[in-house]
Design an enzyme around this catalytic site. Structure first.
Site, PDB file in Angstrom:
ATOM      1  N   GLU A 100       0.817  -1.214   0.000  1.00 32.44           N
ATOM      2  CA  GLU A 100       0.000   0.000   0.000  1.00 32.44           C
ATOM      3  C   GLU A 100       0.853   1.266   0.000  1.00 32.44           C
ATOM      4  O   GLU A 100       0.456   2.295  -0.551  1.00 32.44           O
ATOM      5  CB  GLU A 100      -0.925   0.001   1.223  1.00 32.44           C
ATOM      6  N   ASP A 119      20.645  17.943 -32.953  1.00 33.55           N
ATOM      7  CA  ASP A 119      21.131  18.722 -34.081  1.00 33.55           C
ATOM      8  C   ASP A 119      22.536  19.229 -33.741  1.00 33.55           C
ATOM      9  O   ASP A 119      22.917  19.262 -32.570  1.00 33.55           O
ATOM     10  CB  ASP A 119      20.171  19.895 -34.328  1.00 33.55           C
TER      11      ASP A 119
END
Length: 237
Positions: free
Chosen positions: A3, A45
């Site tokens: 839990e 790039d």
């Protein structure tokens, strides 16, 4: 499922976000941290990302020093960029114009004396740009391979290719400059294969890496992230 597991994961991510915030990293979505943590490859790039994006001419080759003014005149005649207080245009063309201006060649007189009749813009398909002017010539700049393939039979292509490779080995981006007779746009086929170009020479340009790029790549590598540079430059460059 325990839990407390969702709460533990949330706390762990929150702590990580706090650590990142100390480095001035802003994260809007918690899920982005988890996504970033699973990255294994970064594709980036080159121009303007890994490099400064400010090109400068470092070398010219014409086969003979006295031919450099003609090389620069043809190169400048095939540029769209504008120098001045508010510069505009492609970084490559701006670099050519600056270098040419420093060597006594200006674009203005060329435009006045031999106005443009037609422009073939640069495109990946043609790997070149051409401007036909009123002097009956086409001014061309483009990939070395293209100019070499279409050079006149009496031109020493081997010498040009060897010099282009030497420039590329220095990390320079290399452009070939050429011209040929052309009265109107019907006289120039960017995709043609006729061997009628008169190469004027080569221009080699450098775009220095950003100072922070080396560290960023090293940090990524240390974290197990591979970096791939995507560029249109020659493989040797």
């Amino acid at each position: 499922v325990p839990e407390g597991l969702p709460a533990i994961i949330t706390i762990a991510l929150a702590v990580g976000m706090q650590r990142m915030a100390k480095h001035r990293v802003l994260i809007r979505r918690l899920a982005a941290v988890e996504t970033l943590g699973s990255v294994t490859i970064i594709c980036t790039d080159k121009t303007g990302t890994l490099t400064s994006g400010i090109m400068s001419v470092r070398a010219c080759w014409t086969g003979a020093a006295e031919h450099e003014p003609e090389l620069l005149r043809i190169a400048v005649g095939c540029c769209d960029a504008e120098l001045g207080e508010h510069e505009s245009g492609d970084a490559t063309e701006l670099a050519i114009l600056r270098y040419a201006r420093d060597h006594g060649v200006e674009r203005g007189p060329i435009e006045r004396e031999h106005p443009r009749l037609h422009v073939f813009p640069f495109s990946p398909a043609t790997r070149s740009m051409a401007v036909i002017r009123s002097d009956g010539r086409a001014y061309i700049k483009g990939a070395v391979e293209l100019i070499a393939e279409r050079a006149r039979a009496d031109f020493d292509v081997a010498a040009m290719l060897a010099e282009a490779e030497a420039m590329a080995a220095r990390g320079l981006r290399v452009l070939a400059i050429a011209s040929r007779s052309a009265r109107d746009k019907a006289d120039w086929d960017p995709c043609g294969d006729a061997r009628d170009l008169e190469p004027a020479g080569l221009i080699g340009m450098a775009d220095p890496p950003r100072p922070e790029a080396r560290k960023a790549i090293a940090d990524a590598r240390a974290a197990g992230v591979q970096t791939v540079m995507i560029t249109g430059d020659h493989p040797i460059t």
